[in-house]
Design an enzyme around this catalytic site. Structure first.
Site, PDB file in Angstrom:
ATOM      1  CB  CYS A   1      -2.935  11.361  21.760  1.00 45.62           C
ATOM      2  SG  CYS A   1      -4.325  12.477  22.073  1.00 45.62           S
TER       3      CYS A   1
ATOM      4  CB  CYS B   1      -4.323  19.034  23.563  1.00 48.02           C
ATOM      5  SG  CYS B   1      -5.577  17.993  24.297  1.00 48.02           S
TER       6      CYS B   1
ATOM      7  CG  HIS C   1       6.967  11.827  29.211  1.00 50.69           C
ATOM      8  ND1 HIS C   1       6.925  12.859  28.312  1.00 50.69           N
ATOM      9  CD2 HIS C   1       7.828  10.908  28.685  1.00 50.69           C
ATOM     10  CE1 HIS C   1       7.724  12.580  27.291  1.00 50.69           C
ATOM     11  NE2 HIS C   1       8.279  11.408  27.485  1.00 50.69           N
TER      12      HIS C   1
ATOM     13  CB  THR D   1      -0.584  18.508  22.046  1.00 52.23           C
ATOM     14  OG1 THR D   1       0.310  17.613  22.737  1.00 52.23           O
ATOM     15  CG2 THR D   1      -0.794  18.017  20.618  1.00 52.23           C
TER      16      THR D   1
ATOM     17  CB  CYS E   1      -5.860  14.025  29.044  1.00 54.79           C
ATOM     18  SG  CYS E   1      -4.596  13.205  28.042  1.00 54.79           S
TER      19      CYS E   1
ATOM     20  CB  SER F   1       1.210  11.479  31.626  1.00 62.15           C
ATOM     21  OG  SER F   1       2.065  12.446  32.215  1.00 62.15           O
TER      22      SER F   1
ATOM     23  CD  GLU G   1       2.973  16.671  21.028  1.00 63.02           C
ATOM     24  OE1 GLU G   1       2.596  17.665  20.379  1.00 63.02           O
ATOM     25  OE2 GLU G   1       2.676  16.489  22.235  1.00 63.02           O
TER      26      GLU G   1
ATOM     27  CG  HIS H   1       8.147  16.262  24.365  1.00 62.12           C
ATOM     28  ND1 HIS H   1       7.207  15.471  23.742  1.00 62.12           N
ATOM     29  CD2 HIS H   1       7.792  16.304  25.677  1.00 62.12           C
ATOM     30  CE1 HIS H   1       6.323  15.071  24.645  1.00 62.12           C
ATOM     31  NE2 HIS H   1       6.654  15.563  25.820  1.00 62.12           N
TER      32      HIS H   1
END
Length: 281
Positions: free
Chosen positions: A98, A191, A43, A163, A14, A263, A128, A126
């Site tokens: 990001c 996202c 990842h 996200t 992305c 990813s 994030e 996770h």
């Protein structure tokens, strides 16, 4: 005649991941001092290994970093205290978070500061989500997608999403909480790429005889893609590289769909596509 392979238009890196990976390579190429990423940059084991070959190391905590080292914050962001520790030690920090991840971080900070109990729909383990929670200045709760929604002792609740969360899960949690609390503030931090990628994957799965989803086994968005595709096309497989493909999976298949997580590097996607095309239809 080999099988036809249809690749989803959103397969592979992305925008946010490509931006971060390019930044790491730029820093590694220009730096005379060591460069490390705080946790795996993305990842995807193959991408991490390729960076290691370029001299970019991986550390799990700032405490492991030697003086004079440049620290790159990964795509998923970092825990606030780790960034503070790097600053206090005078380390050079390059922020590769990001921008779409910075948004839930900022909202967690702002809404908790306004007195909301922050709920994050996502995986508590996770990177994030850990980073987002670290920016909250009050009580937080993580609700796992598909899991139970715990009782929260608060009148005002703000709901954010990892996200890469599936939209239906965010909707489920917001809807349930709306009936339990006096005020529920929903901020959709999913996202756009995630939504588009998932819609593409669902469409693709409905048009083909089998689906291969490519990406790290530790990649949340890749696992979600595979789950979504499997609901539509049971012959769905999640692989990291072409080495895992087994011809027996595709007996009787004429058209195979190929999707890939955000990813997953282009060269890995291309390797899987090439192997699929070499299999007999």
């Amino acid at each position: 005649m080999g099988m036809e392979v249809r690749i989803a238009k959103t397969a592979g890196f992305c925008w946010g991941v490509r931006r971060t990976v390019d930044r790491v390579m730029e820093v590694a190429g220009a730096a005379s001092n060591p460069v490390v990423t705080l946790g795996p940059i993305i990842h995807n084991p193959q991408a991490v290994e390729r960076m290691r070959a370029q001299g970019v190391g991986t550390v799990q905590a700032v405490a492991e970093v030697e003086r004079g080292t440049t620290v790159v914050v990964r795509t998923h962001g970092a825990i606030r205290s780790e960034l503070q520790a790097a600053k206090e030690r005078g380390l050079s920090v390059v922020d590769g978070t990001c921008p779409y991840v910075k948004y839930p971080q900022a909202m967690a900070r702002r809404l908790s500061g306004e007195g909301y109990h922050v709920v994050v729909v996502g995986d508590a383990a996770h990177a994030e989500v850990k980073g987002v929670l670290s920016y909250a200045e009050g009580p937080c709760t993580v609700v796992k997608p598909g899991g139970p929604i715990p009782e929260i002792d608060a009148k005002r609740v703000a709901v954010l999403a990892q996200t890469t969360c599936i939209g239906a899960e965010f909707e489920r949690v917001v809807g349930a909480l709306a009936l339990r609390h006096r005020e529920v503030r929903a901020v959709n931090t999913i996202c756009n790429d995630t939504d588009e990628r998932q819609a593409d994957a669902r469409q693709l799965a409905s048009e083909v005889d089998a689906v291969v989803v490519v990406g790290g086994k530790n990649s949340a968005n890749t696992r979600h893609l595979a789950e979504l595709c499997r609901q539509i096309q049971p012959r769905t497989w999640h692989v990291e590289t072409e080495e895992e493909l087994q011809p027996g999976w595709f007996e009787g298949c004429k058209v195979v769909g190929l999707s890939a997580g955000a990813s997953t590097p282009d060269w890995v996607v291309e390797g899987v596509a090439a192997r699929l095309r070499s299999l007999p239809a």
